[in-house]
Design an enzyme around this catalytic site. Structure first.
Site, PDB file in Angstrom:
ATOM      1  CB  CYS A  80       4.862  -1.804   3.322  1.00  0.00           C
ATOM      2  SG  CYS A  80       5.281  -2.522   1.723  1.00  0.00           S
TER       3      CYS A  80
ATOM      4  CE  LYS B 157      -7.026  -4.090   4.948  1.00  0.00           C
ATOM      5  NZ  LYS B 157      -5.590  -4.283   4.696  1.00  0.00           N
TER       6      LYS B 157
END
Length: 1459
Positions: free
Chosen positions: A1314, A1093
């Site tokens: 998260c 990514k």
């Protein structure tokens, strides 16, 4: 102490159980068990969890919820309603430690239905026997983990001598005394009675002895018992022997008394309390009905017997043949026909006054009778006489009609009952008459409803009557309430003035109860559907049920008249679309018949039940009808199924296949088809060729031919088969197992590869050589796909020690010796591998190669241990001398998947259409990330679903691509709607400044994505090995600059977005032009896309809210003297991801490489990305990010490559200053006069909860707001661009929903987490659900030290991948295992410096113990303006991290604070 049956059974159930479920009788009765429990609790030290189930409740559901390793006891008084509910679902608990104590009055009809769904069924006829059998049942259930039914009679005045509690506990929990019942004798258990030992001389297995000394022709040695039943029986005998030692009384499955060489044997099942001695007659009393071995039955019937009478106390039995009668008849089929006695079935009544004369009369009737009617012994009540007596009803049909009466009782209305013939003639049984009668009843009930409503509207009734009538209108279809309310209404109306309306209601009073209406017919109805009454019933739409009996035997299916075609009634009815249909066979699955009848009754509309009852005539033998039914069902001639169209409306599957044989064959077929389709569609086998061959086709063909020849040679080698079982969470152990499998096959071995959970211990017994490979999860736990296997091993060790005598095994474990660095935690290292090795040896397995341990801390990681372990395996298998020189198949990696995906298409489209699973193929799961989708499952219920034998609760996460995090009110409302209609009802603001939806099931994926695109957003490239969502600072006070920065973010995002049309084809149903004439082309990414990514962030000083240094590429806005955007400083090489224990991975902050203008910015981004594309590490994804590429190439070389691609050099970086990375909460006004409000949303979760109805409140704001919503990378929300005239209305909504509350502490306002559990597949510990709870405790410490409003940046993640950017926080916690975290200190307040590991393993108490004195010191010792992260370094707690490569240096604390 003496006691009666109720109290003695209740006492043992209370002492023996961990969970106690008591089913209450109907009011006004009270539970006799409950009163006994109360009495026992006063003296017992045991305290089981007592659960009561009200009358009418579902006891089966309660028992299923209580399933587990703990012993559960269920107590109830036998009644048809309770038993019917247990029968339907008890099979699911058959393999759990469960005892059902059912109290009986005078009949076994109801409780015997449970015999078909549990392994063990015990019967007690007096208090002492009830005491002993209750102990035995508890012992049996606990030791064998099986369900046991213990039925006991409560009538009688005898009392039981009870065992003291201490002795009961010793019996139940002392496993050492348990004998296996396989090698020894249990004549002490069975005892002797009149010189007999149950007719088998005391042998435990009932197979090796002789019957009453007889030998030769009919010895029990020739009897073949069912293997499964025999195993169960041995376990019963072992438990019986233990119980005998405790109670000092015989425990017998069968008790024989009377003549030793009888001519007649009378079996009794029930309370046979008579004592009659008759010459030539022996009596056999049965107390163990399941498992009842044929050898035991035959041993009790000497060769001298010419007649057998089976008496069972089942006056209300609904089937033709009774259970014990069938067992006796079946057993006698193994005897020589020449010596086989005649068997008679009989009913045992009240035996209190039975005398010798009564027995002689019974024998006389048995000699004379030739009809199949049952004999009777004892007195009988006449309360349940057959309603249709005097009118012929086929005897086999009574099996179903009695079952209907049993289920629906007073509600049952058989519209064509023979009872109607005397009053209405023979036509009363025709379907046309029945339909007319039902229609008339329904019309009359409609008139009753109309009359009741008219009466309510007149107001001429008192309040109580009005209330009763209103309740009845609401509950008119309720089977119980409608009857009770109707009775109360009639009673009340009869006391009122008899007005016309009242009289009208009373005239129709018989229709107050909700009836269950049935028509019963034969299969003759299926020959002419078009003009039959069946067709009219189906087409009527009336709420009526039809039971059609098909009597054609399977063996005669081809002998029917070929000119008369029987139609498929079920298919005909299903095609009608609004009819419930079921196909049943009472002699195949009684539970399925019950379920079908109950569902048909509940269905609002016509129901058709097709019932199979094959017989030639009414005198057909029992074995014939059972055989015909079994043949028809197993062959698929008569499939068992249910079709409920109402489920289709609910989005459920309307069709249920209940035939086990057909279902298994179908499943095997589907498994084969699924396997083939997965090979064809989901594994891009050509990927290796695409990546590696590069056109060397000829070379590859030669290699294949050589390999094939070599394999042909190896197949001639005589090598044993090898089974490889693995358990893997992250995939590493799976890769090792597959590699081992490939290498074994190359050596000519026959290999089976599977997960540990996919094999049972019974299957493992059959294996010879097995290699086990397991990784380590959490705190020394086995991986998810091996936990059930480990549990089975642990349970087996508690029962036996030589379970796997033939197994030859070796174990390879994978772990990290430094993952748990503290000495007290050292045993967690490779614990699953070590435990598995020890347990297999303890169960009798032979270790053929030493335990192999792979350690991530070794120079070659796990390979160091693996390289010494594998050769040992080859040597044991005799293939160590074979040299394999051919290249092993290259493992399929993400690079192969991308290359073979046809530009991100894969087989996603086919996977979406596959309704057999809620998941996508693994390769497609990698590709959907590029489309913004992650496949997940609910990890909270993963173990539960695995135990149920169903796949995980798969669902998907969808992430939106929204550059800069700016969202219009219309888009917000659509996101809110998507969360409700397609997701979990909530949505989340992520640390990438966008929306994220969880809980989206597969069939909702496409509609959800189409809804997102409908409001001009998309999900393309929100995940995957591409440029992700571009983030930028939210700066409400600088409106013009923010607009410029946001536009720059959009332009970079658009410039770097993938160009594949796969997204639009798959999700938006847009096809390629001219079919496939035009091919996709990725000008930037190519067919392989990026190695990993790529993240871009844009910061506007002095706020670094986006943590620009934590991104692969960063742009820092530089403003000129006039306040205009001059350009951007460029940073490269930031990144957060780490792998625990792997020091080749580390976080890194970005480096400045120069300055560019706004116009140059997107091209700079392109060239940085392309440099990474061509130089990133594609061989190791853990080292594939830009940060590792820069450290490998060198920053100067990387920068030079970027400038070379640009064609010009970047300008020198310009000065800038950051002072924070937290959001500025509250109200502010921009330079354009518009207003903005920064809202605190804890961890970004948009939901409604008590006191914080943010989801509803924001929906209301979005309906009226004229500006925009700006999401922040700290997971908060800026309601921006509010006109002055709209301020009051916006503020009012904020106040109403408590969204303007900014009284939180500085610690909470700067915290971030998260998602982690339950949806993230990578999570090792809680994060979003736990951080607020930890903040509660830490902020109290801050408040105690006067730091409530001081900002300390605290972040938490559930794994080391770093989604919440924990490595630049001042305090951070990174999950390692449930409840256990890595603790980091020393990060820069505005994200400019990495923190460092302070403690490698901490739990909450340790966190608080560390922070309490630390925060107190900080409050007292800090300098003005000094932030917590800076102070921890100055105070000597932790060393400063100067670069990513040095992140591990001096970790664990400094000086006196070192770990």
């Amino acid at each position: 102490m003496p006691s009666n049956s109720f109290s003695t059974v209740a006492r043992i159930a209370y002492i023996a159980s961990e969970i106690l479920v008591d089913s209450l009788p109907p009011l006004p009765l009270t539970s006799e068990f409950r009163s006994s429990f109360t009495s026992v609790s006063r003296s017992s030290r045991r305290r089981p969890n007592l659960i009561t189930v009200p009358h009418g409740g579902d006891p089966a559901a309660t028992l299923l919820r209580a399933n587990g390793d703990a012993l559960t006891s269920f107590t109830a008084l036998s009644n048809s309603q309770t038993i019917a509910k247990l029968v339907l679902r008890l099979a699911e608990s058959a393999s759990t430690p469960l005892v059902l104590h059912i109290a009986l009055l005078n009949d076994l009809s109801d409780v015997l239905l449970l015999r078909t769904v549990v392994p063990y069924f015990l019967l007690s006829t007096n208090s002492q026997q009830a005491h002993d059998n209750a102990l035995l049942a508890s012992k049996l259930a606990r030791s064998q983990k099986k369900a046991v039914v213990h039925a006991f009679f409560t009538t009688g005045s005898d009392i039981a001598v009870e065992l003291p509690e201490e002795d009961i506990l010793n019996l139940l929990f002392d496993e050492k005394k348990l004998v296996n019942g396989q090698n020894g004798y249990t004549n002490g258990a069975n005892g002797h009675s009149n010189g007999q030992s149950n007719g088998i001389n005391g042998h435990s297995n009932g197979v090796n002895g002789h019957t009453n000394g007889a030998n030769g022709v009919d010895s029990p040695e020739d009897v073949e018992d069912d293997a499964a039943a025999l195993q169960l029986f041995k376990a019963y005998e072992a438990a019986a022997l233990n119980t005998l030692k405790a109670v000092r009384r015989p425990i017998r499955p069968l008790t024989s008394t009377g003549a030793t060489e009888p001519s007649t044997v009378i079996f009794t099942l029930g309370k046979a309390s008579f004592e009659a001695t008759v010459d030539g007659v022996s009596f056999v009393d049965v107390t163990l009905l399941s498992p009842l071995l044929a050898s035991r039955i035959l041993a009790a019937i000497p060769l001298t017997a010419t007649s057998v009478i089976v008496l069972e106390q089942v006056q209300n039995w609904s089937l033709k043949w009774t259970p014990l009668y069938l067992e006796v008849v079946s057993a006698l089929q193994q005897r020589n026909p020449a010596t086989r006695p005649v068997v008679h079935s009989g009913i045992l009544g009240n035996s209190t006054d039975i005398s010798q004369v009564d027995v002689l009369k019974l024998l006389q009737k048995a000699c004379k009778t030739t009809s199949p009617s049952r004999l009777q012994l004892g007195s009988f009540s006449t309360e349940n006489n057959d309603a249709s007596q005097g009118h012929h009803v086929p005897k086999h049909e009574l099996s179903y009609t009695k079952l209907l009466a049993h289920l629906f009782r007073d509600r049952l209305d058989i519209a064509n009952s023979p009872n109607l013939i005397p009053a209405q003639g023979d036509l009363a049984t025709s379907p046309e008459f029945a339909l007319g009668r039902v229609r008339g009843q329904i019309d009359e009930r409609a008139r009753l409803l109309s009359a009741v409503r008219d009466l309510l509207q007149t107001g001429n009734v008192d309040g109580e009557t009005h209330s009763l009538l209103s309740k009845w209108v609401l509950a008119k279809d309720d089977s119980i309430k409608s009857r009770s309310l109707g009775l109360d209404i009639v009673e009340k109306l009869q006391t009122l003035d008899q007005s016309a309306l009242v009289q009208r209601v009373l005239a129709l009073k018989s229709h107050f109860p909700s009836a269950s209406r049935w028509i019963i017919g034969s299969d003759a109805w299926s020959y002419d559907l078009g003009s039959s009454g069946l067709h009219h019933v189906i087409a009527s739409g009336l709420n009526i049920n039809i039971l059609i009996l098909d009597t054609l035997p399977y063996s005669q299916r081809n002998s029917a008249d070929p000119t008369r075609r029987k139609h498929d009634v079920g298919l005909y009815a299903m095609n009608h679309g609004d009819v419930y249909v079921a196909s049943v066979a009472i002699y195949s699955s009684y539970a399925q018949v019950l379920q079908a009848l109950i569902e048909a009754d509940k269905f609002d509309g016509p129901s058709v039940i097709l019932a199979y009852l094959p017989y030639e005539n009414e005198d057909a033998p029992a074995l014939n009808i059972l055989k015909e039914t079994k043949l028809a069902v197993d062959a698929g001639y008569w499939p068992l199924y249910r079709w409920d169209p109402s489920k289709e409306v609910q989005g459920k599957e309307p069709f249920t296949l209940d035939s086990d044989a057909v279902k298994n064959d179908l499943q095997a077929f589907l498994d084969r088809q699924n396997h083939l389709s997965q090979l064809v569609r989901s594994k891009p086998q050509l990927a290796t060729e695409l990546v590696s061959s590069l056109g060397e086709t000829v070379k590859e063909i030669r290699k294949k031919k050589a390999l094939q020849s070599y394999n042909d040679l190896l197949t001639n080698l005589d090598a044993p088969p090898l089974t490889i079982l693995y358990a893997s969470d992250g995939g590493n152990a799976e890769k090792v197992a597959k590699r081992l499998s490939n290498r074994a096959q190359a050596r000519g071995l026959s290999v089976t590869l599977a997960t540990m959970d996919s094999i049972s211990l019974d299957s493992l017994k059959q294996e010879e050589f097995v290699a086990f490979i397991t990784s380590t999860a959490g705190q020394g736990e086995p991986p998810q796909n091996g936990r059930q296997f480990f549990k089975a091993l642990n349970a087996a060790i508690g029962r036996e020690t030589n379970l796997l005598p033939n197994l030859r095994f070796s174990v390879f474990g994978m772990g990290d010796s430094h993952y748990w660095p503290r000495p007290e935690d050292a045993h967690y290292y490779n614990k699953p591998g070590k435990d598995l090795d020890a347990r297999l040896e303890k169960l009798g397995g032979t270790r053929v190669a030493g335990l192999g341990l792979g350690d991530d801390q070794d120079a070659d990681g796990y390979q160091t241990g693996y390289k010494s372990w594998e050769p040992q395996l080859w040597k044991v298998l005799g293939v160590d001398s074979i040299e394999v020189t051919e290249t092993e198949p290259e493992p399929i990696t993400n690079e192969h998947i991308k290359a073979a995906s046809n530009y991100l298409r894969g087989t996603i489209l086919e996977g979406l259409e596959d309704n057999t699973t809620g998941a996508l193929a693994p390769s497609d799961g990698q590709l959907t990330k590029f489309h913004g989708i992650y496949q997940q499952d609910d990890r909270d219920i993963r173990d539960e679903r695995l135990a149920q034998g169903v796949e995980p609760a798969f669902a998907f996460m969808i992430r939106v691509r929204m550059p800069g995090g700016v969202c219009t009110p219309e888009q917000w409302l659509t996101m809110d709607q998507i969360a409700d209609e397609h997701g979990s009802g909530t949505f989340k603001i992520t640390t990438r400044q966008t929306f994220q939806f969880h809980g989206v099931i597969k069939r909702h994926l496409k509609p959800a994505i189409q809804d997102i695109n409908r409001v001009l957003l998309d999900t393309l490239a929100a995940c995957g090995d591409v440029n992700r969502n571009v983030v930028c600072s939210s700066i409400p006070t600088m409106s013009k600059l923010h607009a410029q920065v946001h536009q720059f973010a959009v332009s970079v995002s658009q410039h770097l977005v993938p160009r594949t049309t796969a997204y639009h084809e798959i999700w938006l149903d847009k096809k390629l032009v001219a079919g496939e004439a035009l091919k996709d082309f990725e000008p930037l990414y190519g067919e392989f896309y990026l190695p990993r990514k790529f993240k871009v962030a844009i910061a506007v000083p002095p706020t670094n809210d986006v943590d620009v240094f934590a991104n692969d590429l960063g742009f820092i806005a530089i403003v000129d003297d006039k306040g205009e955007l001059a350009g951007f400083n460029v940073t490269v090489g930031g990144g957060m991801g780490v792998t625990h224990g792997n020091k080749k991975t580390y976080p890194r902050t970005g480096d400045l490489i120069g300055f560019c203008t706004p116009e140059q910015g997107k091209f700079v981004a392109e060239k940085v990305m392309l440099t990474q594309r061509d130089n990133g590490n594609r061989a190791d994804r853990k080292n594939a990010r830009v940060k590792y590429t820069i450290d490998r190439m060198g920053l100067d070389v990387f920068k030079a490559e970027v400038e070379k691609r640009l064609g010009y050099a970047l300008q020198p970086a310009r000065p800038f200053t950051f002072d924070r990375n937290v959001d500025d909460f509250g109200w502010s006004t921009g330079e354009d006069g518009r207003h903005h409000f920064m809202m605190f949303i804890e961890n970004g979760r948009i939901q409604d909860e008590t006191g914080k109805e943010f989801k509803s409140g924001l929906r209301e704001i979005a309906k009226i707001h004229k500006g925009a919503f700006r999401l922040t990378t700290n997971q908060h929300l800026l309601i921006s661009d509010i006109p002055t005239e709209d301020l009051p209305q916006i503020k009012q909504i904020l106040f109403k929903y408590k969204m303007d509350n900014l009284s939180q502490s500085g610690l909470r306002l700067s915290s971030s987490a998260c998602v982690a559990f339950p949806t993230c597949g990578l999570a090792m510990a809680e994060s979003e659900r736990y951080l607020p709870l930890l903040v509660d405790k830490v902020e109290k410490i801050c408040e105690e030290n006067g730091l409530r409003n001081d900002t300390i940046v605290m972040r938490m993640t559930g794994c080391p991948n770093g989604c919440a950017r924990p490595y630049v926080a001042e305090i951070a916690f990174v999950g390692k295992a449930p409840g256990t975290y890595l603790m980091l200190l020393g990060g820069g307040y505005y994200g400019q410096r990495l923190n460092k590991i302070y403690r490698e393993t901490v739990t909450e108490p340790e966190i608080l113990d560390i922070l309490k004195p630390m925060i107190k010191r900080y409050a007292l010792e800090r300098n003005d303006g000094e932030h917590f992260g800076d102070w921890t370094i100055r105070a000597g707690y932790i060393a400063a991290t100067t670069s990513g490569k040095e992140w591990y240096d001096r970790m664990g604390g400094e000086g006196e604070y070192a770990q």
